[in-house]
Scaffold this motif. Structure first.
Motif, mmCIF file in Angstrom:
data_model
loop_
_atom_site.group_PDB
_atom_site.id
_atom_site.type_symbol
_atom_site.label_atom_id
_atom_site.label_comp_id
_atom_site.label_asym_id
_atom_site.label_seq_id
_atom_site.Cartn_x
_atom_site.Cartn_y
_atom_site.Cartn_z
ATOM 1 N N HIS A 1 0.807 -1.211 0.000
ATOM 2 C CA HIS A 1 0.000 0.000 0.000
ATOM 3 C C HIS A 1 0.843 1.264 0.000
ATOM 4 O O HIS A 1 1.997 1.279 0.382
ATOM 5 C CB HIS A 1 -0.919 0.001 1.228
ATOM 6 C CG HIS A 1 -0.160 -0.128 2.517
ATOM 7 N ND1 HIS A 1 0.518 0.916 3.091
ATOM 8 C CD2 HIS A 1 0.035 -1.192 3.330
ATOM 9 C CE1 HIS A 1 1.085 0.515 4.209
ATOM 10 N NE2 HIS A 1 0.816 -0.758 4.374
ATOM 11 N N GLY A 2 0.199 2.352 -0.418
ATOM 12 C CA GLY A 2 0.809 3.667 -0.353
ATOM 13 C C GLY A 2 0.214 4.459 0.792
ATOM 14 O O GLY A 2 -0.599 3.950 1.565
ATOM 15 N N PRO A 3 0.584 5.742 0.916
ATOM 16 C CA PRO A 3 0.090 6.580 2.010
ATOM 17 C C PRO A 3 -1.429 6.674 2.056
ATOM 18 O O PRO A 3 -2.016 6.692 3.132
ATOM 19 C CB PRO A 3 0.734 7.944 1.699
ATOM 20 C CG PRO A 3 1.938 7.619 0.882
ATOM 21 C CD PRO A 3 1.564 6.422 0.074
ATOM 22 N N HIS A 4 -2.082 6.726 0.866
ATOM 23 C CA HIS A 4 -3.536 6.853 0.849
ATOM 24 C C HIS A 4 -4.197 5.628 1.482
ATOM 25 O O HIS A 4 -5.170 5.756 2.233
ATOM 26 C CB HIS A 4 -4.031 7.031 -0.586
ATOM 27 C CG HIS A 4 -5.530 7.059 -0.702
ATOM 28 N ND1 HIS A 4 -6.282 8.138 -0.295
ATOM 29 C CD2 HIS A 4 -6.405 6.117 -1.141
ATOM 30 C CE1 HIS A 4 -7.567 7.879 -0.495
ATOM 31 N NE2 HIS A 4 -7.658 6.656 -1.016
ATOM 32 N N HIS A 5 -3.657 4.432 1.152
ATOM 33 C CA HIS A 5 -4.234 3.201 1.695
ATOM 34 C C HIS A 5 -4.059 3.149 3.212
ATOM 35 O O HIS A 5 -4.957 2.742 3.942
ATOM 36 C CB HIS A 5 -3.565 1.998 1.033
ATOM 37 C CG HIS A 5 -4.414 0.764 1.044
ATOM 38 N ND1 HIS A 5 -5.458 0.580 0.173
ATOM 39 C CD2 HIS A 5 -4.377 -0.335 1.830
ATOM 40 C CE1 HIS A 5 -6.023 -0.594 0.408
ATOM 41 N NE2 HIS A 5 -5.393 -1.166 1.411
ATOM 42 N N THR A 6 -2.895 3.569 3.674
ATOM 43 C CA THR A 6 -2.644 3.594 5.112
ATOM 44 C C THR A 6 -3.566 4.585 5.805
ATOM 45 O O THR A 6 -4.129 4.288 6.871
ATOM 46 C CB THR A 6 -1.179 3.985 5.391
ATOM 47 O OG1 THR A 6 -0.314 3.072 4.706
ATOM 48 C CG2 THR A 6 -0.885 3.936 6.883
ATOM 49 N N PHE A 7 -3.746 5.757 5.200
ATOM 50 C CA PHE A 7 -4.629 6.768 5.785
ATOM 51 C C PHE A 7 -6.048 6.237 5.906
ATOM 52 O O PHE A 7 -6.743 6.498 6.892
ATOM 53 C CB PHE A 7 -4.624 8.027 4.913
ATOM 54 C CG PHE A 7 -5.610 9.064 5.376
ATOM 55 C CD1 PHE A 7 -5.332 9.878 6.466
ATOM 56 C CD2 PHE A 7 -6.824 9.212 4.724
ATOM 57 C CE1 PHE A 7 -6.254 10.821 6.900
ATOM 58 C CE2 PHE A 7 -7.752 10.153 5.151
ATOM 59 C CZ PHE A 7 -7.459 10.963 6.237
ATOM 60 N N ARG A 8 -6.487 5.478 4.908
ATOM 61 C CA ARG A 8 -7.839 4.905 4.957
ATOM 62 C C ARG A 8 -7.995 3.980 6.158
ATOM 63 O O ARG A 8 -9.032 3.942 6.800
ATOM 64 C CB ARG A 8 -8.137 4.141 3.667
ATOM 65 C CG ARG A 8 -9.575 3.681 3.574
ATOM 66 C CD ARG A 8 -9.834 2.876 2.315
ATOM 67 N NE ARG A 8 -11.189 2.363 2.301
ATOM 68 C CZ ARG A 8 -11.634 1.452 1.448
ATOM 69 N NH1 ARG A 8 -10.821 0.972 0.517
ATOM 70 N NH2 ARG A 8 -12.883 1.017 1.512
ATOM 71 N N GLY A 9 -6.916 3.242 6.479
ATOM 72 C CA GLY A 9 -6.965 2.355 7.640
ATOM 73 C C GLY A 9 -7.116 3.122 8.934
ATOM 74 O O GLY A 9 -7.944 2.788 9.788
ATOM 75 N N TYR A 10 -6.334 4.183 9.095
ATOM 76 C CA TYR A 10 -6.432 4.994 10.313
ATOM 77 C C TYR A 10 -7.765 5.728 10.376
ATOM 78 O O TYR A 10 -8.348 5.896 11.445
ATOM 79 C CB TYR A 10 -5.273 5.985 10.385
ATOM 80 C CG TYR A 10 -3.950 5.339 10.712
ATOM 81 C CD1 TYR A 10 -3.771 4.659 11.922
ATOM 82 C CD2 TYR A 10 -2.880 5.383 9.828
ATOM 83 C CE1 TYR A 10 -2.559 4.050 12.221
ATOM 84 C CE2 TYR A 10 -1.670 4.768 10.127
ATOM 85 C CZ TYR A 10 -1.513 4.106 11.319
ATOM 86 O OH TYR A 10 -0.330 3.496 11.624
ATOM 87 N N ALA A 11 -8.269 6.163 9.221
ATOM 88 C CA ALA A 11 -9.557 6.849 9.181
ATOM 89 C C ALA A 11 -10.684 5.917 9.585
ATOM 90 O O ALA A 11 -11.707 6.360 10.126
ATOM 91 C CB ALA A 11 -9.808 7.408 7.774
ATOM 92 N N ALA A 12 -10.505 4.622 9.344
ATOM 93 C CA ALA A 12 -11.523 3.640 9.726
ATOM 94 C C ALA A 12 -11.496 3.335 11.217
ATOM 95 O O ALA A 12 -12.347 2.597 11.714
ATOM 96 C CB ALA A 12 -11.326 2.353 8.927
ATOM 97 N N GLY A 13 -10.520 3.871 11.932
ATOM 98 C CA GLY A 13 -10.478 3.683 13.376
ATOM 99 C C GLY A 13 -9.379 2.778 13.872
ATOM 100 O O GLY A 13 -9.357 2.417 15.051
ATOM 101 N N ALA A 14 -8.443 2.395 13.003
ATOM 102 C CA ALA A 14 -7.359 1.505 13.434
ATOM 103 C C ALA A 14 -6.350 2.257 14.291
ATOM 104 O O ALA A 14 -6.122 3.451 14.095
ATOM 105 C CB ALA A 14 -6.661 0.895 12.224
ATOM 106 N N VAL A 15 -5.753 1.562 15.245
ATOM 107 C CA VAL A 15 -4.668 2.144 16.038
ATOM 108 C C VAL A 15 -3.316 1.813 15.410
ATOM 109 O O VAL A 15 -2.307 2.429 15.749
ATOM 110 C CB VAL A 15 -4.686 1.645 17.493
ATOM 111 C CG1 VAL A 15 -5.962 2.063 18.193
ATOM 112 C CG2 VAL A 15 -4.515 0.134 17.573
ATOM 113 N N ASP A 16 -3.304 0.842 14.486
ATOM 114 C CA ASP A 16 -2.057 0.493 13.807
ATOM 115 C C ASP A 16 -2.393 -0.187 12.490
ATOM 116 O O ASP A 16 -3.495 -0.718 12.299
ATOM 117 C CB ASP A 16 -1.205 -0.432 14.678
ATOM 118 C CG ASP A 16 0.287 -0.242 14.414
ATOM 119 O OD1 ASP A 16 0.635 0.302 13.357
ATOM 120 O OD2 ASP A 16 1.090 -0.618 15.283
#
Length: 226
Positions: free
Chosen positions: A89-104
């Protein structure tokens, strides 16, 4: 005897679930499998979990959608979620994970030691929160039944307060050590925030206990538990 924490492992591939179990078995906690987002949500209806390890790519309800459902429920919205993904993944994919509520957000293949260490922190925080709720529940029971047995009741109340104070002191000491460790290890901001929340709850309960000591004036209100 301290009850074991439950860790929810969500992945549609049995071999991945088996690998997670092998990595986390050393923590000596209860590992619960779910092979889909729907199965994970069903498990969350009845059990409390210290942390959720959630695969991103799953047929049907993927990890992002599953996380959205978890965060919408009042019962489960505060459970830490660690996303696991095999995607480059790139930064956008990672951001989507954190936006969904992930802590990591951890990419596969991951370092087993790192994953185990991260999960152990959340298990420790969950255990401390459980101990805090138990102390508050004991105190509430005593307050609801106190003042009805004269001198004997007063002695019993004083004895219970002393016992609760000692137990709380032990939890405070462990929480302080954990917070110090997190600071030294430069842990994720979400983990540090969770630890700070625990410390605030401990401080509130300590103040309530102190106010109930003889000569303190009484009338203490116990901190709300969440």
């Amino acid at each position: 005897m301290v009850q074991k924490a439950k860790i929810l492992l969500v992945d549609d591939r049995p071999e991945n679930l088996l690998a997670l179990e092998a990595i986390l078995s050393a923590l000596d906690q209860t590992l619960v499998r779910a092979s889909s987002g729907e199965e994970a949500l069903k498990a969350l209806l009845t059990d409390d979990f210290a942390v959720i390890l959630l695969d991103v790519q799953m047929p049907g309800m993927d990890g992002f959608e599953t996380a959205a459902h978890i965060k919408r429920r009042e019962r489960t919205r505060d459970i830490p979620i660690i996303f696991l993904t095999a995607i480059n993944h790139g930064p956008h994919h990672t951001f989507r994970g954190y936006a969904a509520g992930a802590v990591d957000y951890i990419s596969k293949p991951f370092d087993p030691w790192v994953l185990r260490a991260k999960v152990s922190v959340f298990v420790e925080l969950y255990t401390k929160n459980c101990q805090l709720r138990e102390q508050a529940a004991l105190l509430r029971l005593q307050l609801e039944g106190g003042g009805t047995n004269g001198a004997d009741g007063s002695k019993e109340t004083a004895g219970l307060l002393a016992e609760l104070s000692a137990r709380l002191a032990a939890v405070e000491e462990q929480a302080e050590a954990l917070t110090k460790q997190l600071g030294e290890d430069s842990a994720d901001a979400a983990v540090v925030a969770t630890a700070a929340h625990l410390e605030r709850k401990l401080t509130g309960l300590r103040r309530a206990l102190d106010a109930l000591e003889p000569g303190a004036g009484g009338g203490a209100v116990l901190p709300a538990q969440s």
